[in-house]
Design an enzyme around this catalytic site. Structure first.
Site, PDB file in Angstrom:
ATOM      1  N   GLU A  36       0.834  -1.044   0.032  1.00 54.96           N
ATOM      2  CA  GLU A  36       0.071  -0.143  -0.111  1.00 54.96           C
ATOM      3  C   GLU A  36       0.943   0.928   0.086  1.00 54.96           C
ATOM      4  O   GLU A  36       1.028   1.913   0.980  1.00 54.96           O
ATOM      5  CB  GLU A  36      -0.907  -0.149   1.127  1.00 54.96           C
TER       6      GLU A  36
ATOM      7  N   HIS B 239      -9.026   1.946  -0.112  1.00 55.28           N
ATOM      8  CA  HIS B 239      -8.112   2.732   0.760  1.00 55.28           C
ATOM      9  C   HIS B 239      -9.006   3.746   1.435  1.00 55.28           C
ATOM     10  O   HIS B 239     -10.044   4.443   1.024  1.00 55.28           O
ATOM     11  CB  HIS B 239      -7.061   3.303  -0.042  1.00 55.28           C
TER      12      HIS B 239
ATOM     13  N   ASP C 172       2.745   1.722   3.756  1.00 56.11           N
ATOM     14  CA  ASP C 172       1.949   3.006   3.800  1.00 56.11           C
ATOM     15  C   ASP C 172       3.359   4.075   3.669  1.00 56.11           C
ATOM     16  O   ASP C 172       2.857   5.270   4.014  1.00 56.11           O
ATOM     17  CB  ASP C 172       1.002   3.445   4.743  1.00 56.11           C
TER      18      ASP C 172
END
Ligand code: MN
Length: 339
Positions: A10, A174, A296
């Site tokens: 991600e 998301h 992230d």
């Protein structure tokens, strides 16, 4: 590098054109919470995040190299193209997907990408999904939760779910900030964002899809949630109990109890949730096959995310699955190998 392949699932990027669009939106309405961050993005406190988002090359690779990250799965940063008109949304999605594909082509063993799509333009989104997979070789799609207050369980988005199922690629839901008419109570104390509101919004989105029967209509559809499942693994018992309680009055609309779909149609990532106790809990509830590692980047620290998964008290077989093996299976990255 010894040990299992490490694929981070991600990892955010931004385009300069996207930042300009957000700034223009912000000039007319800085209270739009989704673009509010971009008002501050150039200040010293956040400059490293902005620089990290805009770097799809050497700086990003240097961070990966410093911490032994083999591959990043790239996602256009939230709220992506979903704050734009249908036409502008699909146009920016195409541009973003072309840029991501260029970065992948330059470093095919280090980057893979999910395609940005504009749900506000369902026909354009479907065309871009097909182009992204068949022409650009992308591995799935990112939807930053609601689109103008609408969710993927609604009929208007059915062609998008059909396309994802037909192309056999997952949709990564998301977070973004709640719709304006729901965000009010969250505006106190900075609760709209990752502190709490993101999980409330994205968990709601997943529950709407489950309770709306999406996975009875699309049994092969796969949805990926970040942040250890946005709270859903914690609620499995209670969602089933309350579903059965409701069934005393009327038959439930689903073929299975709600938890079945969490276990069957969802995978979760560890993005921004480097907590070994939560990881152990999620393995117990969903199994290690359903859990994918994510950082992230550049919102979170690569070093901490690597240390978290490298040091988690799990079997080496489970570690290898979560660090990269599951990503290879879920996103069709079977070609990914350490160079
Ligand atoms: Mn993220």
């Amino acid at each position: 590098m010894a040990g299992p392949i490490r694929i981070a699932c991600e990892e955010a990027f931004a385009l300069p054109e996207q930042v300009e669009i957000y700034r223009a939106l912000g000039r007319s309405n800085w209270r739009d919470p989704d673009v509010g961050f971009w008002r501050f993005a150039e200040e010293a406190a956040y400059r490293d995040i902005l620089d990290g988002l805009l770097d799809l090359g050497e700086g990003r690779l240097a961070t990966m190299d410093a911490h032994g990250v083999d591959m990043q799965l790239l996602l256009l940063t939230s709220p992506g193209v979903q704050v734009l008109t249908p036409e502008a949304g699909t146009a920016l999605a195409r541009l973003a997907n072309d840029r991501a594909a260029e970065a992948v082509a330059a470093h095919p063993d280090r980057f893979a990408a999910l395609a940005a799509i504009a749900p506000q333009d369902p026909a354009g989104a479907v065309a871009e999904m097909e182009r992204a997979v068949r022409t650009l070789g992308m591995h799935g799609f990112v939807v930053n939760s609601h689109t103008d207050g609408h969710y993927l369980d609604e009929d208007r988005f059915r062609p998008i779910l059909e396309a994802a199922e037909a192309l056999d690629r997952p949709i990564y839901i998301h977070p973004r900030i709640l719709p304006a008419d729901a965000a009010g109570p969250y505006r106190a104390y900075g609760l709209t964002g990752g502190l709490w509101g993101y999980a409330a919004e994205t968990g709601l989105h997943a529950m709407r899809m489950i309770m709306g029967g999406v996975f009875d209509r699309h049994p092969r559809l796969k949805v990926v949630l970040g942040h250890m499942g946005e709270g859903l693994p914690y609620w499995l018992y209670r969602m089933d109990y309350m579903y059965r309680l409701r069934e005393r009055r009327e038959p439930g609309p689903l073929a299975h109890p709600p938890s079945h779909y969490v276990r069957t149609n969802f995978a979760i990532t560890t993005s921004g949730m480097n907590d070994p106790d939560v990881l152990a809990f999620c393995i117990a509830k969903l199994g290690a096959d359903s859990i994918l590692w994510a950082i992230d980047h550049p919102y979170q620290e690569t070093a901490e995310a690597v240390e978290f998964m490298a040091g988690a008290p799990v079997s080496e077989a489970d570690r290898a699955k979560m660090f990269g093996g599951n990503a290879q299976r879920v996103f069709g990255l079977a070609g990914a190998a350490r160079s």
